[in-house]
Enzyme design. Sequence first.
Site, PDB file in Angstrom:
ATOM      1  N   LEU A  55       0.811  -1.217   0.000  1.00 22.10           N
ATOM      2  CA  LEU A  55       0.000   0.000   0.000  1.00 22.10           C
ATOM      3  C   LEU A  55       0.842   1.264   0.000  1.00 22.10           C
ATOM      4  O   LEU A  55       0.305   2.372  -0.097  1.00 22.10           O
ATOM      5  CB  LEU A  55      -0.918   0.007   1.235  1.00 22.10           C
ATOM      6  N   TYR A 105       1.998  10.492 -11.817  1.00 22.33           N
ATOM      7  CA  TYR A 105       1.534   9.546 -10.802  1.00 22.33           C
ATOM      8  C   TYR A 105       0.964   8.287 -11.461  1.00 22.33           C
ATOM      9  O   TYR A 105       1.313   7.160 -11.088  1.00 22.33           O
ATOM     10  CB  TYR A 105       0.469  10.215  -9.928  1.00 22.33           C
ATOM     11  N   LYS A 109       2.328   4.259 -11.308  1.00 16.55           N
ATOM     12  CA  LYS A 109       1.498   3.133 -10.874  1.00 16.55           C
ATOM     13  C   LYS A 109       1.454   2.056 -11.966  1.00 16.55           C
ATOM     14  O   LYS A 109       1.466   0.858 -11.658  1.00 16.55           O
ATOM     15  CB  LYS A 109       0.085   3.620 -10.553  1.00 16.55           C
ATOM     16  N   ASN A 134     -11.192   7.142  -6.092  1.00 22.61           N
ATOM     17  CA  ASN A 134     -10.987   8.003  -4.930  1.00 22.61           C
ATOM     18  C   ASN A 134     -11.506   7.282  -3.683  1.00 22.61           C
ATOM     19  O   ASN A 134     -12.703   7.072  -3.533  1.00 22.61           O
ATOM     20  CB  ASN A 134     -11.753   9.316  -5.139  1.00 22.61           C
ATOM     21  N   PRO A 282     -44.223  14.587  39.853  1.00 25.02           N
ATOM     22  CA  PRO A 282     -45.278  13.714  40.382  1.00 25.02           C
ATOM     23  C   PRO A 282     -46.635  14.414  40.431  1.00 25.02           C
ATOM     24  O   PRO A 282     -46.745  15.563  40.857  1.00 25.02           O
ATOM     25  CB  PRO A 282     -44.761  13.387  41.783  1.00 25.02           C
ATOM     26  N   GLY A 283     -47.667  13.739  39.945  1.00 23.10           N
ATOM     27  CA  GLY A 283     -49.018  14.279  39.947  1.00 23.10           C
ATOM     28  C   GLY A 283     -49.361  15.154  38.769  1.00 23.10           C
ATOM     29  O   GLY A 283     -50.526  15.518  38.570  1.00 23.10           O
ATOM     30  N   VAL A 284     -48.393  15.508  37.964  1.00 19.16           N
ATOM     31  CA  VAL A 284     -48.612  16.409  36.819  1.00 19.16           C
ATOM     32  C   VAL A 284     -49.157  15.637  35.629  1.00 19.16           C
ATOM     33  O   VAL A 284     -48.725  14.522  35.332  1.00 19.16           O
ATOM     34  CB  VAL A 284     -47.306  17.130  36.434  1.00 19.16           C
TER      35      VAL A 284
END
Length: 373
Positions: A55, A105, A109, A134, A282-284
């Site tokens: 690589l 390049y 290769k 890419n 609580p209670g709502v």
Amino acid sequence: MNKVTVLITGADGFIGKNLCISLDRWPNVNVLKYTRSTSSALNQLVAKSDFIFHLAGVNRSVVEQDFEIDNANLTKQLCDAVRVSGKSVPLVFSSSVHIERGSAYGKSKLLAELHLLNLHAETNNPVFIYRLPNVFGKWCKPNYNSVVATFCYNVSKNIPLEIHDGKKEIELLHIGELIHSFLDLLQRLPKEKIFISIENVYKVSISNLAELVKSFKEDAKCITINEVGGGLKRLLYSTYISYLTPLEIAYPLEKHHDERGSFVEMLKTKNSGQFSYFTASPGVTRGGHYHNIKTEKFLVVNGLAKFRFKHILTDDIIEFNVSSSKPEVIETIPGWSHDITNIGEDDLIAILWANEVFDKQKPDTNVYPIKYE
């Protein structure tokens, strides 16, 4: 699969890092790394290897000779090392689609490929060549490896994007797909095959790519998520997030609070509704309204709640007592008024999903208190 020693050249590069991390999870694989700082000679490493991923190379340089030295000549040295070893060592090479474009390049290769093909012709040593488009994904170096990396980095850092030909189409391959193919090759070692292709390659114009990446940042400002559940958008979004710093992954939400408790919108989607959570002391009791089209799913994650539903035409009533100790989804139905009461001793916390994003101009929330006759 028996114990295998795998040599990776360019192990500290973008593709190399991702491959090393994947192979680290394989207990039957011993990884040897060849980088610019490696002290061991290439011949020594090849002699110990059962498999090679080549690589290493140069993608960009102001000196054209660097391409031949680091791409073609290094590949020739590797091939010579395989010959000297006297072994048959399967060798995978990351080439490029640029071989067809005549650049320095691309030429380097192509010359590297010829060295590998000569090795195969002379010794029958297995050679596998990937002509890569890419490649993008986490750990990709901006302004070097990939336009995706550059766009993601620049957008995340508020750096303007430079686009010279927005209509130009490019092919994109995610690093995950490439690594998956590498690992499959390592395990299966196909015969009579030199050039390896990967199916999941995406085509996109430069301008569309730029708009997609920019949309990820813009959506975050309004707690909206793009359609990132599959395909290219999913892979690009994951890549964009990988360029954020730890300080950038946390962001505040607007909290609405009154005597009943709190309500917070967490996430809005493009076409699949939104997620929120609320609390109740609580209670709502919260709610007491019905919807004509909107539906919701509730999940109590802390406390004990009573859900009540009343049909606005028939006056039928349904009740559910739901505890966070036994997860259960309660779904609202259009045309049924509903409310939620905290019947426990602790604060009630519930998350909810609505099938549409809340619109202040068309809220589809109609007051209809539930009263017993």
